[in-house]
Design an enzyme around this catalytic site. Structure first.
Site, mmCIF file in Angstrom:
data_model
loop_
_atom_site.group_PDB
_atom_site.id
_atom_site.type_symbol
_atom_site.label_atom_id
_atom_site.label_comp_id
_atom_site.label_asym_id
_atom_site.label_seq_id
_atom_site.Cartn_x
_atom_site.Cartn_y
_atom_site.Cartn_z
ATOM 1 N N LYS A 162 -137.355 -33.108 -37.932
ATOM 2 C CA LYS A 162 -136.331 -34.103 -38.275
ATOM 3 C C LYS A 162 -134.990 -33.609 -37.750
ATOM 4 C CE LYS A 162 -134.752 -36.523 -42.498
ATOM 5 N NZ LYS A 162 -135.004 -36.672 -43.946
ATOM 6 N N SER B 229 -135.754 -41.407 -45.573
ATOM 7 C CA SER B 229 -134.981 -41.212 -44.361
ATOM 8 C C SER B 229 -135.767 -40.564 -43.212
ATOM 9 C CB SER B 229 -133.767 -40.337 -44.673
ATOM 10 O OG SER B 229 -134.184 -39.055 -45.105
ATOM 11 N N SER C 6 -137.906 -39.253 -49.245
ATOM 12 C CA SER C 6 -137.789 -39.443 -47.793
ATOM 13 C C SER C 6 -138.951 -38.986 -46.938
ATOM 14 C CB SER C 6 -136.533 -38.742 -47.291
ATOM 15 O OG SER C 6 -135.459 -39.597 -47.479
HETATM 16 N N1 GLN Z 1 -133.883 -43.069 -50.169
HETATM 17 C C1 GLN Z 1 -133.306 -41.962 -50.846
HETATM 18 C C2 GLN Z 1 -131.823 -41.921 -50.608
HETATM 19 O O1 GLN Z 1 -131.341 -42.699 -49.847
HETATM 20 C C3 GLN Z 1 -134.004 -40.717 -50.470
HETATM 21 C C4 GLN Z 1 -133.374 -39.944 -49.397
HETATM 22 C C5 GLN Z 1 -134.060 -38.637 -49.127
HETATM 23 O O2 GLN Z 1 -135.071 -38.322 -49.737
HETATM 24 N N2 GLN Z 1 -133.499 -37.870 -48.211
HETATM 25 O O3 GLN Z 1 -131.135 -41.119 -51.181
#
Ligand code: GLN
Length: 473
Positions: free
Chosen positions: A78, A153, A177
């Site tokens: 990532k 994400s 994410s």
């Molecule tokens: N969707 C969650 C957020 O926007 C999770 C993000 C993540 O796990 N990095 O915070």
């Protein structure tokens, strides 16, 4: 040339180590795949130095030298994971030209086992988002349905695996994410116990909740890669030892959370979930458990995570790190203008929210209260694990949604994390496995959570679930 994109990471590894195929051939194959499937926007940069690295591994293998357990296998990372000498931008304009001055512990551990880092994957800016639409590189597309979101994400990592661009990709999971995009694209993704994997060299936005981990096609691949990257690290004081040996338990109890069942009742997937439980009752004992505050995890998360964002991202001031607005006239102007130009909408929203909940007068009412609720939730999970080995629940409320559908509705985007966030709040491991198709024909994931440090139980239960589920089908 054989189609290696259907193989698991372990199968590819075995082909290379048994000298049936050269790592160079594998790497060239996947590079070509990434180049041909650019339209997904899953891999934002291919690291072409991987070809030279593959040649070195091939030489080592040919000369009979001992190699690592991931020798010659391509893995993508990532875009928030540092790999020395390579760009790492967190999909933000702020860091667009930032080159990692050192490698993260995760990358070092992968390289130590002779894995080859093939490229970096698309993500929501600074890992904030649930759709992979908040990226300075543009939206990443779902691997199964192009006009739907990848999830986020770590959307790029999940799509890269599901579309066969790479057998495994590392993501990070702060609130879901890894698991949510894995679910949206029909692949496996695990978030380990907090502290299992070092966060050194990973640009975290909420350090107290975040963990890096693999997304792959199979449970076994995830297990192997997690084992490689886990363990204590002197650079990250929150780290704990590596993974446990395989559990010796032979019968497992699954807990179904009362509150989750109630949440699900209003959705289209309730029947499917109940059917699955029914089918599982052949092999597992199933009990009902009570986690009264599980639903408060979401509000707790959206106070704690932005608070950490406000503090972690304060260092992006336009003085250090790449982005600096040219037209600023004074020091304050440098700060304000650089942050205005460098950060996207969602990141700004979280910074504002975070500063609000941390501000004097509100600190106790929001941040401290959320911390107390977090403690309560942790205790409730601990208690629940006295009567079950794993908790079973869906990963998401439904299938991947259309690109653009939730962009103007942040609250409904946040609600996406309803079933994933509790594991981050409690610091426990959780895995998402592909298990069904929704009404649009898109993948749906099922999730298992285990008590802290019990990844061994999580993997064993997952394998049994998969076996049973395959027989069912
Ligand atoms: N969707 C969650 C957020 O926007 C999770 C993000 C993540 O796990 N990095 O915070």
């Amino acid at each position: 040339m054989m189609d290696y994109s259907k193989l698991s990471l372990i199968e590819i590894r075995d082909l290379i180590s048994s000298q049936k195929v050269k790592s160079e051939e594998i790497i060239r194959f996947f590079i070509e795949k990434c180049e041909k499937k650019r339209e997904f926007n899953a891999i934002i940069e291919i690291f072409y130095d991987s070809i030279e690295k593959a040649k070195e591994i091939d030489k080592k293998i040919a000369s009979g030298e001992k190699v690592g357990i991931l020798a010659g296998v391509p893995i993508a990372i990532k875009d928030n994971i540092l790999y020395k000498g390579h760009r790492c931008s967190c999909a933000s304009k702020f860091l667009e030209s930032f080159v990692a001055p050192y490698s993260s512990t995760v990358v070092k551990k992968l390289l130590k086992e002779d894995a080859i880092i093939l490229g970096r994957t698309n993500m929501d800016e600074f890992a904030m988002g649930g759709s992979c639409e908040n990226s300075c590189y543009g939206v990443c597309h779902n691997a199964v349905k192009f006009d739907c979101v990848a999830g986020g994400s770590s959307g790029g990592s999940a799509v890269a695996v599901a579309a066969g661009l790479v057998p495994c990709a590392i993501g990070t999971d702060t609130g879901g994410s890894i698991r949510q995009p894995a679910s949206f694209n029909g692949v496996v993704g695990i978030k380990p116990t907090y502290g299992r994997v070092s966060r050194f060299g990973i640009v975290a936005f909420a350090s107290s909740l975040d963990q890096a981990s693999p997304i792959a096609k199979t449970i076994e691949d995830c297990e192997l890669v997690l084992k490689v990257i886990a363990g204590r690290d002197e650079h990250d004081g929150t780290t704990i030892d590596g993974c446990n040996e395989k559990t010796t338990k032979t019968r497992f109890t699954l807990g179904v959370c009362k509150q989750v069942k109630a949440d699900l009742a209003s959705t289209k997937y309730s029947d499917k979930f109940l059917q699955t439980l029914q089918a599982l009752s052949k092999d597992f004992d199933i009990v009902e458990i009570d986690i009264p505050h599980i639903e408060n995890s979401l509000s707790c998360y959206y106070i704690l995570a932005p608070a950490e964002v406000a503090s972690n991202l304060a260092r992006f001031d336009g003085v250090k790190y790449t982005k600096r607005a040219d037209k600023s006239i004074d020091l304050e102007g440098v700060y304000v203008q650089s942050r205005t130009e460098g950060f996207g909408k969602e990141v700004k929203r979280r910074i504002m929210l975070g500063n609000f909940v941390l501000s004097s007068g509100y600190f106790d009412a929001y941040y401290n209260k959320a911390k107390k609720v977090q403690r309560l939730i942790k205790q409730e999970f601990k208690k629940a694990f006295e009567s079950c080995d794993c908790i079973i629940l869906p990963t998401t409320l439904g299938e991947a949604f259309k690109i653009g559908e939730k962009l103007d509705d942040p609250l409904s985007m946040y609600k996406e994390d309803l079933f994933t966030v509790p594991a981050n709040i409690a610091g426990i491991p959780a895995i998402s496995l592909p298990y069904a198709k929704g009404e649009k024909g898109l993948p749906l994931g099922i999730q298992f959570m285990a008590d802290a440090l019990k990844e061994d139980v999580l993997f064993e239960v997952s394998k049994r679930f998969e076996k049973l589920h395959k027989e069912e089908r």
